[in-house]
Design an enzyme around this catalytic site. Structure first.
Site, PDB file in Angstrom:
ATOM      1  N   ARG A 160      -8.625  17.335 -47.578  1.00 62.49           N
ATOM      2  CA  ARG A 160      -8.717  16.991 -46.144  1.00 62.49           C
ATOM      3  C   ARG A 160      -9.202  18.232 -45.395  1.00 62.49           C
ATOM      4  O   ARG A 160      -8.413  19.070 -44.983  1.00 62.49           O
ATOM      5  CB  ARG A 160      -7.358  16.552 -45.611  1.00 62.49           C
ATOM      6  CG  ARG A 160      -6.899  15.181 -46.071  1.00 62.49           C
ATOM      7  CD  ARG A 160      -5.596  14.786 -45.371  1.00 62.49           C
ATOM      8  NE  ARG A 160      -5.335  13.362 -45.456  1.00 62.49           N
ATOM      9  CZ  ARG A 160      -4.532  12.805 -46.361  1.00 62.49           C
ATOM     10  NH1 ARG A 160      -3.929  13.543 -47.267  1.00 62.49           N
ATOM     11  NH2 ARG A 160      -4.341  11.495 -46.360  1.00 62.49           N
ATOM     12  N   CYS A 209      -7.633   7.317 -52.551  1.00 58.48           N
ATOM     13  CA  CYS A 209      -6.919   8.511 -52.109  1.00 58.48           C
ATOM     14  C   CYS A 209      -5.930   8.203 -50.992  1.00 58.48           C
ATOM     15  O   CYS A 209      -5.320   9.098 -50.430  1.00 58.48           O
ATOM     16  CB  CYS A 209      -7.897   9.602 -51.684  1.00 58.48           C
ATOM     17  SG  CYS A 209      -8.981   9.105 -50.331  1.00 58.48           S
ATOM     18  N   ARG A 230     -13.811  15.992 -48.260  1.00 60.34           N
ATOM     19  CA  ARG A 230     -14.164  15.031 -47.217  1.00 60.34           C
ATOM     20  C   ARG A 230     -14.650  15.793 -45.992  1.00 60.34           C
ATOM     21  O   ARG A 230     -14.045  16.776 -45.580  1.00 60.34           O
ATOM     22  CB  ARG A 230     -12.927  14.206 -46.863  1.00 60.34           C
ATOM     23  CG  ARG A 230     -13.166  13.268 -45.701  1.00 60.34           C
ATOM     24  CD  ARG A 230     -11.997  12.332 -45.505  1.00 60.34           C
ATOM     25  NE  ARG A 230     -10.855  12.984 -44.921  1.00 60.34           N
ATOM     26  CZ  ARG A 230      -9.677  12.384 -44.731  1.00 60.34           C
ATOM     27  NH1 ARG A 230      -9.499  11.143 -45.129  1.00 60.34           N
ATOM     28  NH2 ARG A 230      -8.680  13.019 -44.173  1.00 60.34           N
ATOM     29  N   ASN A 237      -4.747   4.009 -46.323  1.00 61.61           N
ATOM     30  CA  ASN A 237      -3.962   4.268 -45.101  1.00 61.61           C
ATOM     31  C   ASN A 237      -4.670   3.636 -43.909  1.00 61.61           C
ATOM     32  O   ASN A 237      -4.062   2.951 -43.099  1.00 61.61           O
ATOM     33  CB  ASN A 237      -3.793   5.768 -44.856  1.00 61.61           C
ATOM     34  CG  ASN A 237      -3.205   6.486 -46.055  1.00 61.61           C
ATOM     35  OD1 ASN A 237      -2.647   5.847 -46.933  1.00 61.61           O
ATOM     36  ND2 ASN A 237      -3.341   7.794 -46.097  1.00 61.61           N
ATOM     37  N   ASP A 238      -5.956   3.898 -43.796  1.00 62.03           N
ATOM     38  CA  ASP A 238      -6.711   3.290 -42.706  1.00 62.03           C
ATOM     39  C   ASP A 238      -7.112   1.856 -43.027  1.00 62.03           C
ATOM     40  O   ASP A 238      -7.087   0.994 -42.161  1.00 62.03           O
ATOM     41  CB  ASP A 238      -7.967   4.120 -42.399  1.00 62.03           C
ATOM     42  CG  ASP A 238      -7.640   5.271 -41.460  1.00 62.03           C
ATOM     43  OD1 ASP A 238      -6.872   5.052 -40.505  1.00 62.03           O
ATOM     44  OD2 ASP A 238      -8.136   6.388 -41.695  1.00 62.03           O
ATOM     45  N   HIS A 254       4.192  24.390 -40.555  1.00 65.21           N
ATOM     46  CA  HIS A 254       3.901  25.062 -41.817  1.00 65.21           C
ATOM     47  C   HIS A 254       5.107  25.051 -42.744  1.00 65.21           C
ATOM     48  O   HIS A 254       4.975  24.919 -43.951  1.00 65.21           O
ATOM     49  CB  HIS A 254       3.496  26.518 -41.546  1.00 65.21           C
ATOM     50  CG  HIS A 254       2.032  26.698 -41.569  1.00 65.21           C
ATOM     51  ND1 HIS A 254       1.341  27.321 -40.562  1.00 65.21           N
ATOM     52  CD2 HIS A 254       1.107  26.326 -42.474  1.00 65.21           C
ATOM     53  CE1 HIS A 254       0.065  27.322 -40.850  1.00 65.21           C
ATOM     54  NE2 HIS A 254      -0.105  26.723 -41.997  1.00 65.21           N
ATOM     55  N   GLU A 307     -12.681   2.556 -46.028  1.00 59.71           N
ATOM     56  CA  GLU A 307     -11.452   2.409 -45.244  1.00 59.71           C
ATOM     57  C   GLU A 307     -11.642   1.517 -44.022  1.00 59.71           C
ATOM     58  O   GLU A 307     -10.788   1.482 -43.145  1.00 59.71           O
ATOM     59  CB  GLU A 307     -10.871   3.785 -44.865  1.00 59.71           C
ATOM     60  CG  GLU A 307     -11.849   4.763 -44.272  1.00 59.71           C
ATOM     61  CD  GLU A 307     -11.254   6.160 -44.039  1.00 59.71           C
ATOM     62  OE1 GLU A 307     -10.040   6.339 -44.149  1.00 59.71           O
ATOM     63  OE2 GLU A 307     -12.046   7.072 -43.731  1.00 59.71           O
TER      64      GLU A 307
HETATM   65  C1  PEP Z   1      -6.811   6.988 -45.745  1.00 66.36           C
HETATM   66  O1  PEP Z   1      -7.146   6.544 -44.638  1.00 66.36           O
HETATM   67  O2  PEP Z   1      -6.337   6.291 -46.653  1.00 66.36           O
HETATM   68  C2  PEP Z   1      -6.965   8.427 -46.051  1.00 66.36           C
HETATM   69  C3  PEP Z   1      -6.765   8.908 -47.255  1.00 66.36           C
HETATM   70  O3  PEP Z   1      -7.292   9.258 -45.025  1.00 66.36           O
HETATM   71  P1  PEP Z   1      -6.286   9.763 -43.887  1.00 66.36           P
HETATM   72  O4  PEP Z   1      -4.884   9.397 -44.290  1.00 66.36           O
HETATM   73  O5  PEP Z   1      -6.510  11.227 -43.800  1.00 66.36           O
HETATM   74  O6  PEP Z   1      -6.773   8.998 -42.691  1.00 66.36           O
HETATM   75 MG    MG Z   2      -8.414   7.674 -43.298  1.00 64.73          MG
END
Ligand code: PEP
Ligand code: MG
Length: 566
Positions: free
Chosen positions: A290, A496, A326, A448-449, A183, A425
């Protein structure tokens, strides 16, 4: 001069000042054996301490969720009964009973596999220390009295400590303990305060009054640096301050290119405090809430009512702005203490995200009902994570229809037609984007994924981290394809993933036609600045050229050329 380094940043930025080393108080229980007839007095002393701590926490709890959680913890009936029982049956004083009960609780938290839950043990210690100070008549460790520019150095900081900091004086902090998802680290990011945690040996290296440079960007701490380094950092900090001031001027301006092409800048958030902070940057909305944080902060699956309250409060904070929530995205590297995951060879390719929701439909339905109901209070958009097929989208949507029917029967008000979109993703979603676009109300690209799945490079594996690169022409083509398919279907396409907050990616994403950039609040102004400096027509040309590149260096070269030309 001493130099200390860590391998992860808790909260970026550069700060310098005299070290303020938080002295430790002796909070161990002393002289603890009591005669049986003293038990009642000890119980009363403990009750008085609980009352006093509750009174201290009550005003803080109104401002910050974390203190509301602390207040609940200090008044927790099981904790109180545990302490009283130890006083009465163990013939020990309140201090010893509190100490032992808190140890037992903390041991349970610390044994949990989930990193996030393990770090909740720190919250319990915070409460125990507050109670102990009351019992031992020790003063609160008063950080509010600091009146010069300092870098706080401590073994550990409690979330309550960070809330008391006067940011006119405290420039940053360094702790020996803690993880980057604690935190304290989350709060540092929210406060925009440079911070490093888990810096082993910092207490030995620094005494109060030593001069410290904290370069959280470079993950480095300098204690009593040589004059050359100190001078270099004076310049760096001046530049940083000037830059921040310049950026703040952009806060209320639109994200529009020099030739009039406008896009939206949104924030990624994990809780209500993040939304409050993001609103200070005049965001257009929330592109990613999230929701798993809400689940991770609890010790049980949050009920429909509990979720409804949070989503409703979020919608109200945002007024008419868009709020993209989400649905639960756990699995992979994100666990829940109260939910057993199967042991998997490849958790990122396994039981996660929407797959869990479609398997354990009661979990997803509880969330969907809360989202539908909260939709009456703002512009909530529902977003499914990690979709790979049209069937999945349809299955989730048919659960959504079931939820509406149930709410109707229950006589509860809900939003009839919220926008429902998906994260893009996975490679399959990219290849099926036309068909998915026909049935979704919006796309949000999760780079990211997407990067890890497209390149088959684990996003958390240090050894191959150099290969994890969203500027890979293959990933850029996937992004281009997604945006094009979304637009052909007449829907908005956002992003995102972290890539959306990368200033170097801005001209490409603009040129590819991205409608919405969503990122952590601290990056929004820099990205807005890049957009306002860009010429849309030139970005279009850049994107066209980039889609013809064959290698990452070629991509980088095209971006360089664009910078020179803009
Ligand atoms: C992503 O995968 O780009 C994303 C925004 O989700 P997370 O980073 O929570 O997997
Ligand atoms: Mg993701």
């Amino acid at each position: 001069m001493k130099i200390l380094k860590v391998d992860r940043t808790a909260s970026g930025g550069i700060a310098s000042g005299r070290a303020f080393v938080l002295e430790e108080q002796d909070l161990s229980p002393d002289l603890f054996a009591i005669a049986p007839e003293q038990a009642e007095t000890e119980v009363q002393r403990y009750t008085a301490a609980v009352d006093a701590v509750s009174a201290d926490l009550a005003p803080l709890a109104e401002k910050e969720e974390i203190f509301a959680a602390h207040l609940e913890l200090v008044q927790d009936e099981a904790l109180r009964m545990g302490v009283c029982e130890k006083i009465e049956t163990g013939n020990v004083n309140a201090e010893k009973a509190l100490h032992d009960t808190a140890e037992e609780y903390a041991a349970v938290f610390e044994m949990m596999e989930d990193e996030y839950m393990r770090e909740r043990a720190a919250d319990l210690k915070d409460i125990r220390n507050r109670l102990m100070r009351k019992l031992k008549n020790l003063p609160e460790t008063d950080l509010s009295g600091i009146r010069e520019k300092v870098i706080l150095v401590a073994k550990d900081l409690a979330p309550s400590d960070t809330a008391k900091l006067d940011l006119n004086f405290v420039q940053g902090f360094i702790t020996e303990g803690g993880g980057v998802t604690s935190h304290v680290a989350i709060m540092a990011k929210n406060l925009g305060l440079p911070a490093l945690v888990g810096v082993k040996g910092v207490l030995e290296a620094a005494d109060s009054g030593d001069f410290i440079i904290l370069d959280a960007d470079e993950k480095t701490v300098y204690v009593n640096p040589e004059s050359e380094i100190a001078e270099e950092y004076v310049k760096k900090q001046e530049e940083q301050a000037k830059r921040k001031e310049e950026l703040l001027k952009l806060r209320d301006l639109k994200a529009v290119t020099t030739d009039g092409h406008e896009v939206e800048i949104c924030a990624n958030v994990g809780n209500l405090d993040d939304i409050r902070n993001a609103l200070k940057f005049s965001i257009d909305g929330v592109g990613l809430f999230r929701s798993e944080f809400l689940y991770m902060e609890n010790d049980h699956f949050p009920t429909e009512e509990e979720q409804f309250e949070v989503y409703k409060a979020a919608a109200e904070l945002l007024g008419g702005r868009e709020l993209t929530i989400r649905t639960l995205d756990i699995g992979g590297d994100k666990g829940l203490s109260y939910f057993e995951f199967p042991k998997e060879e490849n958790p990122f390719l396994g039981y996660r995200a929407i797959r869990i929701g479609l398997d354990r439909t009661e979990i997803l339905k509880t969330q969907l009902k809360a989202l539908l109901r909260a939709g009456c209070y703002g512009r909530i958009r529902i977003m499914y994570p990690m979709i790979i097929s049209v069937e999945e989208l349809r299955s989730a949507n048919s659960l959504l229809e079931e939820c509406k029917n149930e709410l109707r029967t229950e006589g509860k008000a809900f939003a009839e037609k919220p926008e429902v979109g998906i994260m893009i993703e996975t490679p399959a979603a990219v290849m099926m984007a036309e068909e998915l676009g026909a049935e979704a109300d919006f796309f949000s690209i999760g780079t990211n994924d997407l990067t890890q799945y497209f390149l088959a490079v684990d996003r958390g594996n240090e050894k191959i981290s150099a290969m994890y690169n969203p500027f890979h022409p293959g990933v850029l083509r996937a992004i281009a394809r997604t945006i094009e398919a979304g637009h052909a279907a007449g829907i908005k396409v956002g992003m995102c993933g972290e890539f959306a907050g990368n200033p170097d990616a801005v001209p490409i994403l603009l040129g590819l036609g991205l409608d919405e950039f969503s990122m952590s609040a601290g990056s929004t102004l820099e990205v807005k600045q890049k957009i306002r400096q860009a010429e849309y027509q030139k970005s279009l040309a850049l994107a066209e050229r980039i889609l013809k590149t064959k290698t990452v260096p070629e991509v980088e070269q095209r971006i360089q050329e664009w910078h020179q030309d803009n």
